[in-house]
Design an enzyme around this catalytic site. Structure first.
Site, mmCIF file in Angstrom:
data_model
loop_
_atom_site.group_PDB
_atom_site.id
_atom_site.type_symbol
_atom_site.label_atom_id
_atom_site.label_comp_id
_atom_site.label_asym_id
_atom_site.label_seq_id
_atom_site.Cartn_x
_atom_site.Cartn_y
_atom_site.Cartn_z
ATOM 1 N N GLU A 279 19.510 15.304 -9.412
ATOM 2 C CA GLU A 279 19.925 15.519 -10.805
ATOM 3 C C GLU A 279 21.276 16.229 -10.886
ATOM 4 O OE1 GLU A 279 16.621 16.832 -13.058
ATOM 5 O OE2 GLU A 279 17.605 16.529 -14.974
ATOM 6 N N GLU A 282 23.828 13.744 -10.079
ATOM 7 C CA GLU A 282 24.011 12.827 -11.208
ATOM 8 C C GLU A 282 24.850 13.483 -12.305
ATOM 9 O OE1 GLU A 282 20.344 11.603 -13.065
ATOM 10 O OE2 GLU A 282 21.362 10.205 -14.415
ATOM 11 N N CYS A 299 12.192 15.520 -16.579
ATOM 12 C CA CYS A 299 10.983 15.950 -15.864
ATOM 13 C C CYS A 299 9.748 15.927 -16.734
ATOM 14 C CB CYS A 299 11.144 17.374 -15.339
ATOM 15 S SG CYS A 299 12.585 17.566 -14.344
ATOM 16 N N SER A 319 18.579 11.640 -17.815
ATOM 17 C CA SER A 319 18.785 11.510 -16.379
ATOM 18 C C SER A 319 17.888 10.404 -15.838
ATOM 19 C CB SER A 319 18.432 12.844 -15.708
ATOM 20 O OG SER A 319 18.197 12.628 -14.340
ATOM 21 N N LYS A 358 1.087 14.096 -17.690
ATOM 22 C CA LYS A 358 1.325 13.626 -16.324
ATOM 23 C C LYS A 358 0.320 12.536 -15.945
ATOM 24 C CE LYS A 358 4.870 16.069 -14.976
ATOM 25 N NZ LYS A 358 6.105 15.404 -14.520
ATOM 26 N N GLU A 361 1.968 9.574 -17.265
ATOM 27 C CA GLU A 361 3.140 9.257 -16.435
ATOM 28 C C GLU A 361 2.712 8.592 -15.126
ATOM 29 O OE1 GLU A 361 5.288 12.491 -14.555
ATOM 30 O OE2 GLU A 361 7.195 11.582 -15.089
ATOM 31 N N GLU A 366 6.534 1.636 -14.393
ATOM 32 C CA GLU A 366 7.771 1.886 -13.632
ATOM 33 C C GLU A 366 7.485 2.659 -12.347
ATOM 34 O OE1 GLU A 366 7.101 2.787 -16.702
ATOM 35 O OE2 GLU A 366 8.832 2.705 -18.027
ATOM 36 N N CYS A 503 6.198 24.401 -18.799
ATOM 37 C CA CYS A 503 4.943 23.958 -18.180
ATOM 38 C C CYS A 503 3.918 25.077 -18.023
ATOM 39 C CB CYS A 503 5.222 23.358 -16.819
ATOM 40 S SG CYS A 503 6.475 22.092 -16.876
#
Lengths: 574, 152
Positions: A279, A282, A299, A319, A358, A361, A366, A503
């Site tokens: 990151e 990037e 994230c 990102s 999560k 996710e 993907e 979190c």
């Protein structure tokens, strides 16, 4: 000017405009509440907090009435107690009687109130609530039969998250809470953050359980079951076992996971360091090559789904880095499978996360390689605690252990991912080093720390000066995005976390009533950072080894293939 | 451009408080609120669809399925209630195998519950399209429905 009121015949000073509930609390008098949430506009819907105003002879709700000169409030008169008891009895009258089978058994506000009010028999019986269980979401299970219509979930979803996936439907005794057209959560705009679970007083909302799958995998001799745990887990799990909020039990966590029978124990914080390598590279790449700025972190899976639904215009700014959970999943099912001579389909990867989203996710399309999911199952902190209890592991008898190589070493920068501002700070430490070839002085960016809703700073790295912002709670993200839509252009890097505080306050964390817990958990993460030797991601020896042995360089071909992804607009009922 | 788009074009500067008038106008034109219409209203007013659906289900007047060829209004006012309209409604729902607010699969019948249609002398009363049927009994109800069925 202060007012004087009487509480149970004792004179008490109060500020004009102060809520009765707050004044009573200050006097050490606890008033039961259900629909009330501190910091939100009161709705007075449940009537649990009634007190008697002797001046008028009326029962009034303490959560929504302000103090008035000359009031004499009876907080626990016989009439008040009887009224509260009747309210609980009415709530129970149509409630399914299945406490023993309920996910919230022992952690339910309604159960607590029934016990407190000595309700031992059914005095009022009504037709039972009958509604379909909503199992459509990958993260959240809705059981409307257990809903007492307090509306806390509706408020959190609309005011904190600015999502409004659910609302009240119908009227009177037919009222339910649900998504548009009373369909499943999967077609709604729900971002799976799980904050609704955190505020639900009953078992009407819970996370989707992955217990059976994991148990079966652990018992399957053909499977190698590896586990990874997020940075926030080690400072929150302790609360489930009666330890003080903010106790770091990383070593005990490793030991407990090994006792449960996981074959390998890896630390998602290692992948947080990997994320930072990618990151920060990037970010510098985007700044130097006039890419889409401000770059926004990726994230938080709730934030990602929110952006796919509500902020598609910012998708190019997000990102391309996968989240640490997914990066480690991808590395495990490729590199680790190879070096451990395991077929990827026989490698079962469990992630322990402070988060309900999560789970969603982990099953995104993907996040697969050749049709195999990088992550097979996700447990929340609460579920992990249940697992530990199920396996009869006495946390007080364990000796601290370390995680396994080659993905078990971490920097304390990665650990900061657990708190709002942590990704930003960790990324800037490494970006600073990349630009200037020296470490960030004191290795600390105080301006991005703390629980406030938005934090901003200007950072100078050599001849490069960048503006950064950190927001938590998606309503705050929306405000910031609106500023950028309206022409604000001084920001280069933004960190977004859906849950207030990050979190450590995620939707999978222990259901706590301690308002200080969030602060303590955050302090614990920064304390770890103060005391450790590897404080920047680019010094993590295992991350450097992974680049040397497998990935090549940050943003290289292999990284691009495994660690990066892209997102597109999602059509849901907004 | 659909009729809904045309209608909403007249509300370009409207705010959240125009929600009910807009819904009424759409239902007036289409006979019901379709999912597409609710999504469009949400976009126009920048109101989440969950809230629109919440508001619309709060009021009896809104329906979410097209009306049937024969739209049956069952009066649930006081006089009709005293004379057994609850049983009338219950039997009608059983006969047509739908609930109030719904439309039969063949599109023939739909049921709507109304508070009082001002024909208390005829209680219990139902109104099919614009025709009133007075002093409905369970037997007469079946005959009324069969007549409409046969008429098609």
């Amino acid at each position: 000017m202060e007012l004087t009121i009487k509480i149970n015949n004792t004179p008490v000073q109060a500020e004009p405009g102060e809520l009765l509930l707050d004044v009573l609390e200050r006097q050490g008098i606890r008033i039961p509440t259900l629909c009330h949430m501190k910091g939100f506009f009161p709705s007075g819907a449940c009537r649990m907090c009634v007190v008697e105003n002797e001046q008028t002879g009326k029962l009034i709700t303490a959560c929504s009435h302000t103090v008035e000169q000359g009031m004499n409030i009876k907080s626990h008169s016989a009439r008040v107690i009887e009224a509260r008891k009747t309210i609980v009895e009415l709530l129970l009258s149509n409630h399914p009687d299945d406490c023993l089978y309920c996910v919230r058994n022992g952690l339910c506000d309604l159960q607590d109130l029934a016990r407190e009010h000595c309700i031992t028999e059914r005095r009022i019986s009504g037709a039972k609530n009958r509604h379909h269980l909503d199992l459509s979401s990958a993260s959240i299970v809705r059981d409307p039969a257990k809903c007492i219509l307090c509306g806390r979930c509706v408020k959190v979803c609309s005011e904190v998250m600015e999502v409004s996936a659910i609302d009240f439907i119908n009227r009177g005794s037919n009222t339910v809470i649900g998504p548009t057209f009373n369909k499943g959560l999967n077609t709604s705009s729900c971002i799976n953050c799980g904050q609704c679970i955190m505020v639900c007083p009953t078992g009407a909302l819970s996370e989707k359980n992955h217990f059976a799958e994991i148990r079966d995998a652990l018992n399957d001799p053909t499977k190698t079951v590896v586990v990874q745990y997020a940075p926030a887990i080690s400072v929150t799990l302790a609360e489930e076992f009666g330890m003080a909020p903010g106790t770091d039990i990383n070593g005990l966590l490793n030991a407990a996971l090994r006792k449960i029978g996981f074959d390998r124990i890896f630390d998602t914080t290692f992948a947080a360091d990997l994320t930072i390598m990618e990151e920060s590279a990037e970010l510098i790449h985007r700044i130097k090559n006039h890419g889409h700025l401000p770059m926004i972190t990726s994230c938080c899976p709730s934030w990602i789904k929110y952006a796919e639904e509500f902020a598609c215009d910012f998708l190019p700014n997000i990102s391309s880095c996968k989240s640490p959970q997914q990066m480690l999943g991808a590395v495990l099912k490729s590199y680790y499978a190879e070096i451990s001579n395991t077929e990827p389909e026989n490698l079962y990867v469990v992630a322990i996360m402070p988060c309900a989203a999560k789970k969603f996710e982990g099953q995104r399309e993907e996040m697969t390689q050749r049709g195999i999911s990088d992550i097979d199952a996700v447990l929340t902190t609460r579920e992990l605690a249940n697992f530990i209890r199920l396996f009869g592991i006495g946390m007080d008898k364990l000796e601290a252990e370390t995680a396994d190589s080659p993905h078990g070493v971490r920097s304390s920068a990665g650990k900061l991912f657990g708190a709002s501002g942590g990704v930003m700070e960790a990324a800037l430490r490494t970006a600073y080093f990349s630009v200037t070839n020296t470490e960030l002085p004191q290795c600390k960016i105080e301006q991005v720390r703390g629980c406030t809703r938005r934090k901003e700073a200007t950072i100078t790295m050599g001849d490069l000066t960048i503006g950064v912002a950190v927001v938590n709670g998606l309503s705050n993200a929306k405000t910031l995005l609106d500023e950028i839509r309206n022409g604000r252009d001084d920001l280069h890097f933004i960190e977004v976390m859906a849950c207030p505080g990050g979190c450590i306050n995620g939707g999978g964390q222990p259901l706590h009533k301690n308002p200080e817990a969030l602060k303590k958990r955050m302090e614990a993460l920064y304390q770890i950072d103060e005391t450790e030797t590897i404080r920047v991601s680019h010094q993590n020896p295992e991350v450097l080894a992974l680049y040397q042995n497998f990935l090549g360089t940050p943003l290289g071909n292999k990284s691009h293939e495994l660690l990066h992804t892209s997102y597109c607009q999602r059509n849901v009922l907004l | 451009m659909t009729t809904d788009d045309e209608l909403l074009a007249g509300f370009t500067d409207a705010e959240e408080d125009s929600l009910i008038p807009i819904l009424q106008e759409i239902q007036g034109r289409n006979g019901y609120l379709s999912a597409e219409a609710i999504v469009k209203v949400g976009r126009c007013l920048k109101v989440p669809t969950s809230r629109i659906y919440g508001v619309a289900t709060f009021y009896n007047q809104f329906r979410f399925e097209p009306r049937g060829k024969y739209h049956i209004q069952v009066c649930r006012g006081t006089a009709c209630h005293v004379l057994g309209s609850a049983t009338v409604l219950e039997n009608l729902e059983k006969e047509l195998k739908i609930k109030a607010g719904q439309t039969t699969r063949d599109g023939l019948f739909s049921i709507e519950v109304v508070a009082c249609i001002g024909a208390c002398g005829l209680a219990p009363v139902i109104c099919v399209n614009t025709t009133f049927h007075a002093k409905v009994t369970l037997d007469s109800l079946k005959i009324i429905i069969d007549e409409y069925r046969d008429a098609t």
